[in-house]
Design a protein around this motif. Structure first.
Motif, mmCIF file in Angstrom:
data_model
loop_
_atom_site.group_PDB
_atom_site.id
_atom_site.type_symbol
_atom_site.label_atom_id
_atom_site.label_comp_id
_atom_site.label_asym_id
_atom_site.label_seq_id
_atom_site.Cartn_x
_atom_site.Cartn_y
_atom_site.Cartn_z
ATOM 1 N N ARG A 130 0.824 -1.212 0.000
ATOM 2 C CA ARG A 130 0.000 0.000 0.000
ATOM 3 C C ARG A 130 0.862 1.267 0.000
ATOM 4 N NH1 ARG A 130 -5.215 1.010 0.539
ATOM 5 N NH2 ARG A 130 -5.859 3.082 1.259
ATOM 6 N N ARG A 219 1.573 -5.872 11.724
ATOM 7 C CA ARG A 219 0.363 -6.653 11.462
ATOM 8 C C ARG A 219 0.404 -7.314 10.085
ATOM 9 N NH1 ARG A 219 -4.489 -2.610 13.581
ATOM 10 N NH2 ARG A 219 -4.004 -2.736 15.821
ATOM 11 N N GLY A 220 0.912 -6.586 9.104
ATOM 12 C CA GLY A 220 0.959 -7.093 7.741
ATOM 13 C C GLY A 220 2.389 -7.391 7.301
ATOM 14 N N GLN A 236 2.385 -3.246 3.842
ATOM 15 C CA GLN A 236 1.057 -3.693 3.406
ATOM 16 C C GLN A 236 -0.054 -2.839 4.007
ATOM 17 O OE1 GLN A 236 0.294 -7.783 4.379
ATOM 18 N NE2 GLN A 236 -1.650 -7.865 3.269
ATOM 19 N N TYR A 237 0.144 -2.387 5.258
ATOM 20 C CA TYR A 237 -0.898 -1.621 5.953
ATOM 21 C C TYR A 237 -0.368 -0.261 6.410
ATOM 22 C CZ TYR A 237 -3.218 -6.179 6.300
ATOM 23 O OH TYR A 237 -3.787 -7.396 6.025
ATOM 24 N N ASP A 238 -1.241 0.736 6.394
ATOM 25 C CA ASP A 238 -0.870 2.079 6.851
ATOM 26 C C ASP A 238 -0.500 2.084 8.334
ATOM 27 O OD1 ASP A 238 -1.250 3.194 4.374
ATOM 28 O OD2 ASP A 238 -3.341 3.751 4.745
ATOM 29 N N TYR A 239 -1.115 1.213 9.115
ATOM 30 C CA TYR A 239 -0.820 1.118 10.549
ATOM 31 C C TYR A 239 0.659 0.814 10.770
ATOM 32 C CZ TYR A 239 -0.720 -0.855 15.279
ATOM 33 O OH TYR A 239 -0.396 -1.141 16.591
ATOM 34 N N ASP A 240 1.179 -0.144 9.990
ATOM 35 C CA ASP A 240 2.596 -0.508 10.109
ATOM 36 C C ASP A 240 3.497 0.637 9.636
ATOM 37 O OD1 ASP A 240 1.912 -3.031 11.053
ATOM 38 O OD2 ASP A 240 1.865 -3.902 9.036
ATOM 39 N N SER A 270 -0.147 1.609 -4.304
ATOM 40 C CA SER A 270 -1.056 0.468 -4.313
ATOM 41 C C SER A 270 -1.549 0.186 -5.742
ATOM 42 C CB SER A 270 -2.245 0.732 -3.390
ATOM 43 O OG SER A 270 -3.251 -0.233 -3.584
#
Length: 406
Positions: A130, A219-220, A236-240, A270
């Protein structure tokens, strides 16, 4: 230390390029080689009794590629120091090469820029990415802390003499315009040992931390691709992405390194979002711009092309070279040298998806050559038709894909 023997040092001497600039002592390879036997016997004897002291590195500022006006320091050591450092480089590589991780590509045996480019492009194509964190370190070589590096080296190296010589190498100092500067940080770019020392430092500070700590708390899927001080992180994730950005600066500052805040950026990348028509970003890595484009079948895929600034700066260099060389040799000799330079450019930038920009470069470069050979005198010496006949007889290298990325 037993590896610093007659046979190994002769081999290191033979590997040195005699055409390179000389160090502060002014000794050339040819002059040192005239008494190679006595010189190396004396060097080994001094090393055994701990009497060998590396000389200061002569510093030159050279233009930065693709950054007009910007310069980077290049260290030029004495010839005898280069011999010792060459052997030191081999010893360090034999110790650390087995523990270096797959994410590290810079200055390693049998691994190069195109391996890093191919691996990164392959990851972007095959995985759900992403965001890409495009990381830029501020003056990496110049800010490596000597004490921290010594602590890291002592984890694997138990030979105290070897460690002492490494410390002497760090403290040799830099000679700039006749002024000697000794600092507690930095390894000079250009010395045989600098790349492997920088890789060792980056392995413990960045690679090992990312592989064993960062990945475990994400997480990802996250993956890093590093070429010396140039690296990107695919998330992979915005959180990471947010968590990595929060801790990355703290991790680097703990070891004396700094992020270049102006150039470090988050790039939306993405394929899924691009397929829906949402605009995505691009980032630069090892001379190439990575962006999302369409395949012939209409599928969104990651592609690469020569960085625009790099493309223009290389053409400026071609223009300047043709201007300087136009009266130095006969046409055949100038053309021969020009073809070698053009082939070198094709060899590096000849990758999948970059054919258009590569062909443009070759076309512009040949037109520049033609322009300057017609300015060798007041008369126009060669017409375009004649030059085409000349190129048929001595064809220029063809723009082609030298490195397939898929």
């Amino acid at each position: 230390m037993h590896h610093y023997n007659w046979e190994s040092l002769v081999g290191c001497f033979n590997e040195l390029d005699g055409k390179k600039a000389v160090g502060a002592d002014g000794v050339t390879k040819e002059a040192y080689g005239m008494k190679l036997g006595p010189n190396l016997i004396d060097l080994i004897a001094r090393m055994k009794r701990m009497a060998y002291i590396p000389g200061p590195v002569r510093q030159r500022l050279i233009p930065k590629e693709g950054k007009p006006g910007a310069k980077r320091p290049l260290g030029i050591g004495n010839l005898e120091d280069k011999i010792v450092q060459k052997m030191t480089q081999k010893i360090l590589e034999s110790i650390y090469e087995p523990i270096f991780l797959k994410c590290s590509y810079g200055f390693r045996p049998k691994i190069g820029c195109h391996d890093a480019i191919k691996a990164l492009r392959d990851h972007l194509y095959r995985n759900d990415v992403r965001t890409v964190i495009d990381v830029d370190l501020a003056n990496f070589f110049g800010t490596i802390d000597h004490k921290q590096l010594e602590i890291i080296l002592r984890k694997k190296i138990k030979d105290e003499k070897f460690i002492r010589y490494l410390i002497r190498m760090f403290k040799a100092g830099v000679l700039t315009d006749g002024e000697l500067t000794i600092s507690d940080e930095g390894v000079p770019q250009g010395s045989p040992c600098s790349p492997v020392l920088a890789n060792i430092f980056a392995h413990y500070v960045i690679d090992d931390w990312f592989e064993n700590i960062v990945k475990a708390h994400c997480r990802g899927q996250v993956e890093m691709f590093r070429y010396c001080d140039d690296f990107v992180i695919c998330c992979q994730y915005d959180y990471d992405t947010e968590r990595i950005m929060r801790v990355l600066g703290k991790r680097l500052s703990k070891f004396g390194l700094k992020l270049n805040e102006d150039k470090t950026k988050l790039v939306p990348f993405s394929r899924f979002e691009a397929g829906k028509g949402n605009k995505q970003g691009s980032f630069d890595f090892l001379g190439f711009t990575f962006y999302l484009g369409r395949s012939k079948a209409g599928q969104v895929i990651p592609k690469v092309k020569t960085i625009g600034k790099r493309f223009r700066s290389k053409l400026k260099k071609v223009n300047e070279w043709c201007r300087k060389m136009r009266n130095q040799y006969k046409l055949k000799e100038i053309w021969k040298r020009f073809r070698i330079k053009l082939a070198g450019h094709i060899q590096y930038y000849g990758v999948s998806f970059n054919s258009k920009r590569l062909s443009m470069f070759c076309k512009h470069a040949i037109h520049m050559f033609f322009k300057w050979i017609n300015r060798r005198s007041q008369r126009r010496s060669v017409s375009w038709d004649k030059f085409n006949l000349f190129m048929k007889r001595y064809p220029p290298p063809r723009a082609r894909v030298c490195h397939s990325l898929f």
